[in-house]
Write a protein that holds these residues in place. Structure first.
Motif, PDB file in Angstrom:
ATOM      1  N   LYS A 107      22.074  -8.270  -2.533  1.00 52.38           N
ATOM      2  CA  LYS A 107      22.013  -9.282  -1.475  1.00 52.38           C
ATOM      3  C   LYS A 107      20.635  -9.385  -0.834  1.00 52.38           C
ATOM      4  O   LYS A 107      20.453 -10.099   0.152  1.00 52.38           O
ATOM      5  CB  LYS A 107      23.059  -8.967  -0.392  1.00 52.38           C
ATOM      6  N   ALA A 108      19.663  -8.683  -1.381  1.00 52.27           N
ATOM      7  CA  ALA A 108      18.336  -8.643  -0.783  1.00 52.27           C
ATOM      8  C   ALA A 108      17.677 -10.016  -0.724  1.00 52.27           C
ATOM      9  O   ALA A 108      16.831 -10.271   0.135  1.00 52.27           O
ATOM     10  CB  ALA A 108      17.439  -7.673  -1.549  1.00 52.27           C
ATOM     11  N   ALA A 109      18.063 -10.915  -1.629  1.00 50.71           N
ATOM     12  CA  ALA A 109      17.454 -12.245  -1.663  1.00 50.71           C
ATOM     13  C   ALA A 109      18.105 -13.225  -0.694  1.00 50.71           C
ATOM     14  O   ALA A 109      17.654 -14.378  -0.584  1.00 50.71           O
ATOM     15  CB  ALA A 109      17.521 -12.808  -3.087  1.00 50.71           C
ATOM     16  N   LEU A 110      19.144 -12.782   0.016  1.00 51.61           N
ATOM     17  CA  LEU A 110      19.784 -13.662   0.990  1.00 51.61           C
ATOM     18  C   LEU A 110      18.789 -14.093   2.064  1.00 51.61           C
ATOM     19  O   LEU A 110      17.836 -13.367   2.359  1.00 51.61           O
ATOM     20  CB  LEU A 110      20.956 -12.939   1.669  1.00 51.61           C
ATOM     21  N   PRO A 111      19.000 -15.261   2.681  1.00 47.02           N
ATOM     22  CA  PRO A 111      18.186 -15.617   3.841  1.00 47.02           C
ATOM     23  C   PRO A 111      18.266 -14.530   4.901  1.00 47.02           C
ATOM     24  O   PRO A 111      19.278 -13.809   4.987  1.00 47.02           O
ATOM     25  CB  PRO A 111      18.831 -16.924   4.334  1.00 47.02           C
ATOM     26  N   THR A 112      17.235 -14.391   5.699  1.00 47.74           N
ATOM     27  CA  THR A 112      17.150 -13.324   6.691  1.00 47.74           C
ATOM     28  C   THR A 112      18.386 -13.227   7.565  1.00 47.74           C
ATOM     29  O   THR A 112      18.933 -12.144   7.778  1.00 47.74           O
ATOM     30  CB  THR A 112      15.910 -13.530   7.573  1.00 47.74           C
ATOM     31  N   GLY A 113      18.856 -14.355   8.104  1.00 45.37           N
ATOM     32  CA  GLY A 113      20.018 -14.346   8.988  1.00 45.37           C
ATOM     33  C   GLY A 113      21.272 -13.838   8.309  1.00 45.37           C
ATOM     34  O   GLY A 113      22.042 -13.059   8.881  1.00 45.37           O
ATOM     35  N   ASP A 114      21.495 -14.274   7.070  1.00 49.93           N
ATOM     36  CA  ASP A 114      22.679 -13.833   6.332  1.00 49.93           C
ATOM     37  C   ASP A 114      22.597 -12.344   6.011  1.00 49.93           C
ATOM     38  O   ASP A 114      23.610 -11.637   6.038  1.00 49.93           O
ATOM     39  CB  ASP A 114      22.826 -14.643   5.042  1.00 49.93           C
TER      40      ASP A 114
END
Length: 317
Positions: free
Chosen positions: A37-44
């Motif tokens: 999940k490291a590529a998720l947007p910062t907020g997510d």
């Protein structure tokens, strides 16, 4: 090479004392849980990180060590240590840092002069408004309260200096009290903004997943009484927090505005947005290259860092 690095990592883990091993193990479980999940947007990513701690016991006062030292505690959290650790862990994932990198970022977020060899109680960012200010300067956060629709808020901080007996590190220490008095005046002189409690829904569309919500108190001399991580449950704007009522980390069941309106001596909220850019400022702490947890054969690059919350009485939250 990979086997050598793994062995070094394993034996370093075994050399840690009991509590440190427990927290290191939690860190490793977290890394495994969010590896994809490291590529998720910062907020997510902030929300996913906060959700990882759901059910973790609420424990107050975990930072009150003497002499002052950096406390790593992922097995018992209060509202502020939940937020701090969520931000530091998510940052570390975004920047592919190993455990020591996370520790450096946490220290950088928690202390005014994190690069000093010896920490002092007055170096810790006790007032949330000051925590926001210093971490915005370092590039970790941005106070978006004004742009979301907030209005001017006058602060007159004095609680810690006027109630030194409530803090064992201040009691009988006029030097530290003087430092806190000066710092309270400095923080109070800065511009501050808040969203009144009855106007939160009006601005809900501009509040994002993963934003840090800070609950503005009307208690004389204080700024913030509670903090959490904004999330949406279906279409309901709410937040994740360490609850003193339920004694654990939970997703709040009420909408955010309804919750705030139900808190006595609360007038509104501040909204702070994590900023996980590639490069950041800092004070004097240096982040050395550490082997990345995600790829031990590819150490993260060296970076130079330029580098909470007085709560002297129980508030049910």
């Amino acid at each position: 090479m990979k086997r050598t690095l793994f062995c070094l990592f394993f034996f370093a883990f075994l050399s840690l004392p009991g509590k440190a091993q427990r927290d290191k193990a939690i860190y490793e479980r977290y890394c495994t849980a969010v590896k994809e999940k490291a590529a998720l947007p910062t907020g997510d990513l902030m929300v996913e990180t906060a959700r990882f701690f759901l059910g973790t016991p609420y424990v107050a006062g975990t930072l009150e060590e003497e002499p002052e030292t950096l406390v790593i505690n992922l097995h018992g959290l209060d509202c502020m240590t939940l937020v701090e650790n969520t931000a530091a862990l998510a940052w570390s994932v975004k920047h592919r840092l190993a455990y020591d990198g996370y520790v450096s970022v946490l220290k950088d977020m928690r202390y005014r002069n994190s690069g000093c060899a010896t920490l002092d109680y007055t170096d810790r960012l006790h007032y949330t408004a000051d925590w926001i200010y210093e971490n915005e300067k370092r590039g970790y956060l941005k106070d978006v309260t004004k742009e979301v629709g907030g209005q001017s808020l006058k602060l007159d901080l004095s609680f810690m200096s006027k109630h030194p007996d409530s803090y064992k590190q201040l009691k009988g220490n006029p030097g530290r009290i003087a430092v806190m008095t000066a710092k309270e005046k400095e923080i109070s002189a800065r511009p501050h903004y808040y969203i009144p409690q009855d106007e939160i829904n009006e601005h809900a569309g501009q509040i994002r997943n993963g934003d840090i919500v800070c609950f503005v108190t009307t208690v004389k001399g204080l700024d913030i009484s509670h903090v959490g991580i904004v999330c949406r449950e279906r279409d309901m704007l709410t937040f994740i927090h360490a609850s003193t009522v339920q004694k654990r980390v939970i997703v709040n069941e009420e909408p955010l505005q309804e919750y705030v309106q139900g808190i006595k001596r609360n007038c509104g909220i501040m909204i702070v947005r994590p900023q996980f850019s590639t490069y950041w400022k800092s004070s004097t702490a240096n982040l050395n290259p550490f082997p990345s947890y995600f790829n031990l054969s590819n150490p993260t690059k060296a970076a130079t860092l330029k580098i909470w919350l007085p709560k002297p009485y129980p508030i049910s939250v």
